[in-house]
Scaffold this active site. Structure first.
Site, PDB file in Angstrom:
ATOM      1  CG  HIS A 138     -41.918 -53.752 -70.393  1.00 27.03           C
ATOM      2  ND1 HIS A 138     -42.274 -53.953 -71.715  1.00 27.03           N
ATOM      3  CD2 HIS A 138     -42.977 -54.180 -69.660  1.00 27.03           C
ATOM      4  CE1 HIS A 138     -43.485 -54.460 -71.769  1.00 27.03           C
ATOM      5  NE2 HIS A 138     -43.929 -54.620 -70.543  1.00 27.03           N
ATOM      6  CB  ALA A 139     -36.433 -50.201 -72.349  1.00 27.72           C
TER       7      ALA A 139
END
Length: 462
Positions: A138-139
């Protein structure tokens, strides 16, 4: 060198062995459309050809000395496609159950942070179909940017050129330790000044929210959710289930009731959750509360950062038995929630996330999990539900036609269930992922989605 935004970096700090922060996808392919025929070697080579010059696929993390600032992205000069695209085969009989068991296991494995934060598992033996199970941290992506990246591996025809990225990136420089240290010191010195700039608009936002609450037009408030069996401390084990809905049925209900596609999807989810909990004797008197991520890519003033997202809270009407009444109430709540959300700065979450201290944030998350605090305070929200718009036309993944694309988001301590839906070529693909201990049988939930849509459609067209 590209510094991670505070929101992107927060997903790194939130991650623990139990709370994994990658997003996944189950992509079902028809390999008969591949020009020259399917082979794993050909698919792997095609993926390599399409990602090699795309920074999001070939960059890795570098920490700032002493964790004085958020990490930066640097090019992985030893990028090796064989470390990212793997081959597996389903055990006999190679059906749905075997596929769900395998993908659930893969979803519970962390990504290697010493390499670019993604991988794909090409799974053969699913009848005459090939399945690609994708994982991206998700980064690196949110719903919109993730769909954009996946589309770069796709084309409109089997032998056509891949679709172009909407916002192509370029590689930054490769900084030395001294340069990173200097940037970290500067960032820490300017942080108090930046915080002061956010205080006034934040105070205004709180004042307006209080006014909306008094007028009854505010979105549902967090920390007011009822507790369920999937609202506690999670483990690292996952369970996955998928289902398909007919988009024409969703639109038919939308037209008949004057609501939106998102309203209908949320109402179907509310009905499915109601039935699931009721059959277990766990249905709370109050409605479940969902966090619904909202993309702000079109309104954010920030040029950089993969995650440009905000969120709103909405009740799912699980306390209402009648499907039409549930939809009507949910549509009204969503209207107020959207108006409330639109009155808040699109960048509020991104701006405040800049102050997440790398070391302190990580320690706090681990302490929260170890002390099982999710079970001691009021429930913030019951689950996350995401609705990601997909392509209205057929797409081909390295030449193989995409028959289904089921997205899967992360689960959190306190909210061990995530439901994500994506429209694609006339279908709505539903992906459910949960902590296995919180929801051992995710199929029992997901199989209710088509039944609830039929029930809603019949009620809307008596």
């Amino acid at each position: 060198m590209d510094r991670l935004s505070g929101l992107d970096a927060s997903f790194l700090y939130l991650e623990t062995p139990a709370q994994l922060m990658h997003v996944c996808g189950v992509i079902v392919l028809d390999p008969s459309t591949v020009p020259g025929g399917y082979s794993f070697a050909r698919m792997q080579a095609s993926i390599e050809d399409r990602v090699r010059d795309v920074p999001a696929f070939t960059r890795k993390l570098r920490r700032v000395p002493l964790d004085l600032d958020h990490p930066v992205w640097v090019r992985d000069r030893r990028f090796d496609i064989e470390r990212h695209v793997h081959r597996l085969a389903l055990p006999a009989p190679g059906g749905y159950r075997e596929l769900m068991d395998l993908t659930s296991h893969l979803a519970g494995l962390p990504l290697d942070r010493s390499r670019p934060l993604w991988e794909m598992w090409v799974i053969e033996g699913y009848g005459d179909r090939v399945v690609v199970f994708s994982k991206m941290h998700h980064a690196t992506v949110d719903g919109v940017s993730g769909a954009n990246l996946v589309s770069h591996l796709c084309s409109l025809e089997p032998d056509a050129e891949p679709l172009q990225l909407e916002e192509p990136e370029t590689f930054g420089g490769d900084p030395g330790q001294l340069a990173l240290l200097g940037r970290g010191v500067v960032s820490n010195l300017t942080r108090p000044l930046n915080a002061v700039r956010l205080l006034a608009p934040s105070a205004t936002m709180v004042t307006r929210t209080i006014g909306r609450a008094r007028a009854g037009t505010a979105m549902s408030a967090p920390l007011t959710a009822p507790r369920t069996s999937f609202n506690g401390t999670i483990t690292g084990r996952r369970t996955i289930a998928i289902a398909d809905l007919d988009l024409s049925d969703v639109r038919a209900v939308k037209r008949a009731t004057g609501t939106t596609v998102n309203d209908v999807v949320l109402a179907v989810a509310g009905g499915a959750l109601r039935g699931y909990l009721e059959d277990r004797g766990e249905l709370p008197d109050d409605s479940l509360l969902a966090t619904v991520p909202v993309s702000v890519h079109g309104s954010s003033r920030h040029a950089r950062g993969a995650n440009k997202v905000s969120a709103l809270f909405t009740r799912l009407g699980t306390d209402e038995e009648d499907p039409l009444e549930r939809l009507a109430e949910l549509a009204e709540r969503n209207r107020h929630a959207k108006e409330h959300h639109n009155a808040i700065s699109a960048d509020a979450l991104q701006d405040w996330a800049e102050f997440a201290a790398p070391r302190t944030f990580g320690l706090a998350v681990r302490a929260y999990a170890n002390l099982r605090l999710a079970e001691r305070h009021p429930v913030v929200h019951n689950l996350v539900i995401s609705n990601v718009p997909g392509p209205p036309v057929p797409l081909y993944f390295t030449g193989a036609r995409i028959e289904a694309l089921h997205p899967l988001g992360p689960v959190f301590h306190g909210a061990g269930l995530n439901i994500t839906v994506m429209s694609n070529d006339g279908k709505v693909h539903v992906g459910v992922i949960a902590c296995r201990e919180s929801m051992p049988d995710a199929d029992d939930l997901v199989r209710r989605f088509p039944l609830e849509l039929t029930r809603l459609k019949d009620a809307a067209h008596p």
